[in-house]
Write an enzyme that holds these catalytic residues in place. Structure first.
Site, short mmCIF file in Angstrom:
data_model
loop_
_atom_site.label_atom_id
_atom_site.label_comp_id
_atom_site.label_asym_id
_atom_site.label_seq_id
_atom_site.Cartn_x
_atom_site.Cartn_y
_atom_site.Cartn_z
N MET A 28 -4.15 10.58 -1.81
CA MET A 28 -4.76 11.59 -0.94
C MET A 28 -4.34 12.94 -1.49
O MET A 28 -3.54 13.67 -0.88
CB MET A 28 -4.30 11.36 0.51
CG MET A 28 -4.96 10.13 1.11
SD MET A 28 -4.11 9.50 2.58
CE MET A 28 -2.89 8.47 1.78
N ASP A 35 0.96 5.29 0.10
CA ASP A 35 0.17 6.46 0.48
C ASP A 35 0.76 7.74 -0.10
O ASP A 35 1.80 8.22 0.34
CB ASP A 35 0.14 6.57 2.02
CG ASP A 35 -0.80 5.56 2.65
OD1 ASP A 35 -1.96 5.47 2.19
OD2 ASP A 35 -0.38 4.85 3.58
N HIS A 85 -2.81 4.72 -2.99
CA HIS A 85 -3.87 5.48 -2.33
C HIS A 85 -3.57 6.96 -2.50
O HIS A 85 -2.65 7.48 -1.87
CB HIS A 85 -3.90 5.06 -0.85
CG HIS A 85 -4.91 5.78 -0.03
ND1 HIS A 85 -4.94 5.67 1.35
CD2 HIS A 85 -5.94 6.61 -0.35
CE1 HIS A 85 -5.95 6.40 1.83
NE2 HIS A 85 -6.56 6.99 0.82
N ASP A 101 -8.51 0.98 5.94
CA ASP A 101 -7.25 1.71 6.07
C ASP A 101 -7.26 2.58 7.32
O ASP A 101 -8.04 3.55 7.40
CB ASP A 101 -7.02 2.56 4.82
CG ASP A 101 -5.62 3.14 4.76
OD1 ASP A 101 -4.82 2.86 5.66
OD2 ASP A 101 -5.35 3.87 3.79
N MET A 112 0.42 11.68 -0.53
CA MET A 112 -0.21 12.83 0.15
C MET A 112 0.37 14.13 -0.39
O MET A 112 1.57 14.22 -0.64
CB MET A 112 0.05 12.75 1.65
CG MET A 112 -0.42 11.46 2.30
SD MET A 112 -0.25 11.54 4.09
CE MET A 112 -0.63 9.84 4.53
N HIS A 140 0.85 -1.19 0.00
CA HIS A 140 0.00 0.00 0.00
C HIS A 140 0.88 1.24 0.00
O HIS A 140 1.77 1.39 0.84
CB HIS A 140 -0.89 -0.05 1.25
CG HIS A 140 -1.91 1.04 1.33
ND1 HIS A 140 -3.12 0.99 0.66
CD2 HIS A 140 -1.92 2.20 2.01
CE1 HIS A 140 -3.83 2.06 0.93
NE2 HIS A 140 -3.12 2.83 1.75
C1 DX5 Z 1 -3.45 7.23 6.52
C2 DX5 Z 1 -2.95 6.25 5.49
C3 DX5 Z 1 -2.78 4.87 6.00
C4 DX5 Z 1 -1.77 4.74 7.09
C5 DX5 Z 1 -2.20 3.66 8.02
O1 DX5 Z 1 -3.78 8.43 5.90
O2 DX5 Z 1 -3.84 6.19 4.39
O3 DX5 Z 1 -2.53 3.95 4.95
O4 DX5 Z 1 -0.48 4.43 6.65
O5 DX5 Z 1 -1.32 3.64 9.10
P1 DX5 Z 1 -1.70 2.89 10.44
O6 DX5 Z 1 -1.88 1.44 10.09
O7 DX5 Z 1 -0.52 3.16 11.30
O8 DX5 Z 1 -2.98 3.49 10.96
ZN ZN Z 2 -3.64 4.55 2.87
#
Ligand code: DX5
Ligand code: ZN
Length: 230
Positions: A72, A39, A70, A177, A41, A37
């Protein structure tokens, strides 16, 4: 990639050593990760900044499982081709990221990726109904997006159950998530989830030099989700 609803553990590299992504991915896949996964941002849709398409492209060669990106970010559409070109298997956009989510999902599939839709905890799952034919995955956020290590939001259990009923037999993954660990994983598996993202709980206690804890962590989350005592 064939569709199935068995539990899949997707470690988030947000919790990995940012100076060592390639080796971290090699290590966590060797320790049993099903998907990776990623992320992304932008410091605008969420208050944190991580990385973009060039980094995704660079780590792609280390991912032998599934690259689950993912996004964001807002806007999404101008960057879809770049993330598709970087090699994303799943490309997930947020419902809240803009006014034209239907167009965004069409564009993701048009770029050759599987299309995912992520929902913030404040968004009712009912918004998914008119989009079902465009979806390969729905990501239910159990924290507010932006940071790892946050507390699991329990109200998302009931929403996930409703989403599972809405999806029926359609080949659409339900991904969870945020705040997933051996205590929360079984709640979400029971509610109908099949992909469990885990950042902190997957990488905790391990490192590239000492990857054994990664495997212990992944096995503990999977066993809990499958209702197996360890
Ligand atoms: C949060 C991310 C998650 C994050 C989850 O915005 O989308 O994927 O990495 O991290 P944990 O498992 O630590 O909550
Ligand atoms: Zn995520």
């Amino acid at each position: 990639m064939t569709f199935d609803r068995s539990i899949k553990i997707a470690p988030s590299i947000l919790a990995a050593d940012f100076a060592n992504f390639g080796a971290e991915i090699d290590a966590i896949e060797a320790q049993g990760a099903d998907w990776i996964h990623v992320d992304v941002m932008d410091g605008h849709f969420v208050p944190n900044i991580t990385f973009g398409p060039p980094l995704c492209k660079a780590i792609r060669k280390h991912i032998n499982t599934v690259m689950d990106v993912h996004l964001m970010i807002a806007p999404v559409d101008p960057y879809i081709d770049a993330f598709a070109d970087a090699g994303a298997d799943f490309l997930t956009a947020h419902y809240e990221a803009g006014p034209h989510i239907h167009r965004t999902l069409q564009a993701i599939r048009g770029a050759g990726c599987k299309a995912g839709l992520a929902l913030n905890p404040g968004t009712p799952v009912d918004v998914v109904a008119p989009l079902l034919d465009l979806l390969d995955l729905v990501c239910v956020m159990t924290v507010n997006p932006g940071f790892g290590g946050q507390k699991f939001i329990h109200s998302q259990i009931a929403q996930t159950r409703r989403l599972r009923a809405m999806i029926g037999d359609r080949p659409i993954h339900i991904e969870i998530d945020g705040g997933i660990d051996p205590a929360t994983a079984p709640l979400m598996a029971a509610a109908g989830a099949d992909v469990l993202v885990a950042g902190s709980a997957a990488f905790r206690g391990g490192s590239v030099g000492n990857p054994g804890p990664y495997g212990d962590n992944i096995r503990a989350i999977r066993a809990a989700a499958n209702g197996v005592d360890t």
